[in-house]
Design an enzyme around this catalytic site. Structure first.
Site, PDB file in Angstrom:
ATOM      1  N   ARG A 232       0.800  -1.231   0.000  1.00 29.77           N
ATOM      2  CA  ARG A 232       0.000   0.000   0.000  1.00 29.77           C
ATOM      3  C   ARG A 232       0.832   1.281   0.000  1.00 29.77           C
ATOM      4  O   ARG A 232       0.286   2.364   0.048  1.00 29.77           O
ATOM      5  CB  ARG A 232      -0.908   0.009   1.249  1.00 29.77           C
ATOM      6  CG  ARG A 232      -2.175  -0.805   1.098  1.00 29.77           C
ATOM      7  CD  ARG A 232      -3.206  -0.018   0.302  1.00 29.77           C
ATOM      8  NE  ARG A 232      -4.332  -0.855  -0.028  1.00 29.77           N
ATOM      9  CZ  ARG A 232      -5.499  -0.823   0.633  1.00 29.77           C
ATOM     10  NH1 ARG A 232      -5.664  -0.034   1.666  1.00 29.77           N
ATOM     11  NH2 ARG A 232      -6.474  -1.605   0.246  1.00 29.77           N
TER      12      ARG A 232
ATOM     13  N   HIS B 116      16.426  -9.749   4.586  1.00 29.65           N
ATOM     14  CA  HIS B 116      17.135 -10.101   3.342  1.00 29.65           C
ATOM     15  C   HIS B 116      16.856  -8.989   2.333  1.00 29.65           C
ATOM     16  O   HIS B 116      15.992  -9.125   1.470  1.00 29.65           O
ATOM     17  CB  HIS B 116      16.598 -11.447   2.836  1.00 29.65           C
ATOM     18  CG  HIS B 116      17.363 -12.028   1.694  1.00 29.65           C
ATOM     19  ND1 HIS B 116      17.604 -13.373   1.586  1.00 29.65           N
ATOM     20  CD2 HIS B 116      17.924 -11.465   0.605  1.00 29.65           C
ATOM     21  CE1 HIS B 116      18.278 -13.614   0.475  1.00 29.65           C
ATOM     22  NE2 HIS B 116      18.485 -12.460  -0.141  1.00 29.65           N
TER      23      HIS B 116
ATOM     24  N   GLU C 280      20.891 -10.982   5.493  1.00 25.27           N
ATOM     25  CA  GLU C 280      21.216 -11.954   4.450  1.00 25.27           C
ATOM     26  C   GLU C 280      21.241 -11.262   3.091  1.00 25.27           C
ATOM     27  O   GLU C 280      20.490 -10.301   2.877  1.00 25.27           O
ATOM     28  CB  GLU C 280      20.110 -13.009   4.349  1.00 25.27           C
ATOM     29  CG  GLU C 280      19.842 -13.795   5.575  1.00 25.27           C
ATOM     30  CD  GLU C 280      18.768 -14.849   5.310  1.00 25.27           C
ATOM     31  OE1 GLU C 280      18.812 -15.867   5.982  1.00 25.27           O
ATOM     32  OE2 GLU C 280      17.902 -14.661   4.438  1.00 25.27           O
TER      33      GLU C 280
ATOM     34  N   HIS D 265      15.036 -21.918   5.526  1.00 26.54           N
ATOM     35  CA  HIS D 265      14.229 -21.917   4.303  1.00 26.54           C
ATOM     36  C   HIS D 265      13.147 -22.987   4.388  1.00 26.54           C
ATOM     37  O   HIS D 265      13.445 -24.175   4.425  1.00 26.54           O
ATOM     38  CB  HIS D 265      15.042 -22.104   3.014  1.00 26.54           C
ATOM     39  CG  HIS D 265      14.327 -21.489   1.841  1.00 26.54           C
ATOM     40  ND1 HIS D 265      14.531 -20.197   1.435  1.00 26.54           N
ATOM     41  CD2 HIS D 265      13.349 -21.967   1.053  1.00 26.54           C
ATOM     42  CE1 HIS D 265      13.748 -19.903   0.422  1.00 26.54           C
ATOM     43  NE2 HIS D 265      13.000 -20.970   0.180  1.00 26.54           N
TER      44      HIS D 265
HETATM   45  C1  LIG Z   1      18.273 -17.341   2.486  1.00 21.54           C
HETATM   46  C2  LIG Z   1      16.882 -17.767   2.600  1.00 21.54           C
HETATM   47  O1  LIG Z   1      16.555 -18.914   2.459  1.00 21.54           O
HETATM   48  C3  LIG Z   1      15.844 -16.777   2.918  1.00 21.54           C
HETATM   49  O2  LIG Z   1      16.346 -15.550   3.209  1.00 21.54           O
HETATM   50  C4  LIG Z   1      14.911 -16.592   1.812  1.00 21.54           C
HETATM   51  O3  LIG Z   1      15.626 -16.334   0.670  1.00 21.54           O
HETATM   52  C5  LIG Z   1      13.949 -15.510   2.142  1.00 21.54           C
HETATM   53  O4  LIG Z   1      13.968 -14.535   1.172  1.00 21.54           O
HETATM   54  P1  LIG Z   1      12.577 -14.050   0.564  1.00 21.54           P
HETATM   55  O5  LIG Z   1      11.732 -13.639   1.733  1.00 21.54           O
HETATM   56  O6  LIG Z   1      12.943 -12.915  -0.323  1.00 21.54           O
HETATM   57  O7  LIG Z   1      11.987 -15.229  -0.152  1.00 21.54           O
HETATM   58  N1  LIG Z   2      17.481 -17.902   6.042  1.00 25.36           N
HETATM   59  C1  LIG Z   2      16.164 -18.365   5.848  1.00 25.36           C
HETATM   60  C2  LIG Z   2      15.194 -17.325   6.240  1.00 25.36           C
HETATM   61  O1  LIG Z   2      15.566 -16.280   6.715  1.00 25.36           O
HETATM   62  C3  LIG Z   2      13.760 -17.539   6.094  1.00 25.36           C
HETATM   63  O2  LIG Z   2      13.389 -18.393   5.076  1.00 25.36           O
HETATM   64  P1  LIG Z   2      11.794 -18.695   4.962  1.00 25.36           P
HETATM   65  O3  LIG Z   2      11.337 -19.212   6.313  1.00 25.36           O
HETATM   66  O4  LIG Z   2      11.125 -17.405   4.629  1.00 25.36           O
HETATM   67  O5  LIG Z   2      11.691 -19.736   3.889  1.00 25.36           O
END
Ligand SMILES: CC(=O)[C@@H](O)[C@H](O)COP(=O)(O)O
Ligand SMILES: NCC(=O)COP(=O)(O)O
Length: 237
Positions: free
Chosen positions: A18, A43, A70, A190
């Site tokens: 938004r 990230h 990250e 992940h």
């Molecule tokens: C490194 C990892 O597995 C997570 O940081 C994942 O990439 C989340 O990033 P997104 O939320 O952009 O999908």
């Molecule tokens: N490093 C993995 C992370 O920060 C989160 O991954 P997800 O739970 O969003 O798949």
């Protein structure tokens, strides 16, 4: 103790939908900490589709727990991390247009590059972690490059878990042993979820940290953030 770092990317995704400041990403992060999270993960991607650089600067002085950033170590990312000095930086081999992370580093092919980048972060006193698959050689080369920790890419575990938990976790236990034998700390993340987290933890109880975002924020829609964080923490016991 295995620490729970809450990834708040998805909160920023909702806010960005938004263009205003609802939900407030900083407030959510601080609330996660109050509700028991041991850390906050972000990230920031080059297109700022969820976490923005400004979020990273806003969060840094206010967080009371561990801050983990990250991302792919492009010059802009390196510059941001060195300025913000989080507790931990996790290097992920994502291309700018990638939907989400879908593999670990080829640490052997990227040894020179990773060594250089890790040295910059290590010199700045920032703990380093490298996102890897369960391949022993990739873990060995992460150690050679100078990483403090590796983060195991757990999507293959999450996908295989419903059919056969034992087979799903086996390569991760092996990889965790390899990391330990090399003196590396161990993170994982992940697609970890309330369904698969406890089994992972029970098989690898010496895990240092898990970072969880997508499933945790989705669960919070039903359970509320406080109860969700407590339930994830319960999976790490
Ligand atoms: C490194 C990892 O597995 C997570 O940081 C994942 O990439 C989340 O990033 P997104 O939320 O952009 O999908
Ligand atoms: N490093 C993995 C992370 O920060 C989160 O991954 P997800 O739970 O969003 O798949």
């Amino acid at each position: 103790m295995t620490r729970l770092s809450v990834n708040i990317n998805k909160v920023a995704t909702l806010r960005n939908a938004r263009g205003g400041n609802v939900p407030n990403v900083v407030k959510v992060a601080l609330d996660c900490e109050s509700f028991g999270a041991d850390g906050i993960t972000v990230h920031p991607r080059p297109d700022e589709r969820h976490i923005r650089k400004s979020d990273v600067y806003d969060l840094r002085p206010l967080l009371r727990t561990e801050f983990n950033i990250e991302g792919y170590p492009a010059p802009e990312f390196i510059d941001l991390v060195l300025k913000v000095k989080p507790h931990q930086v996790t290097l992920v081999p994502d291309s700018p247009t990638q939907l989400t992370s879908n593999s670990g580093w080829d640490t052997k092919a990227n040894l020179e590059f990773l060594t250089e980048v890790l040295e910059a972060f290590n010199t700045a006193g920032i703990r380093t972690s490298v996102f890897v698959s369960t391949d022993a050689e990739m873990i060995e080369y992460a150690a050679k490059a100078g990483a403090d920790r590796v983060e195991l890419y757990t999507e293959p575990y999450a996908t295989a878990f419903p059919k056969n938990p034992e087979a799903a976790v086996a390569p991760f236990v092996e990889a965790a042993r390899t990391a330990r034998s090399l003196g590396l700390g161990l993170n994982a993340g992940h697609d970890l979820s309330l369904e698969n987290l406890n089994y992972f933890y029970k098989n690898i109880p010496w895990l240092d940290e898990v970072s969880i975002g997508h499933a945790l924020i989705s669960d919070a829609l039903y359970l509320g953030l406080e109860r969700t964080i407590q339930e994830y923490k319960n999976c790490l016991r």
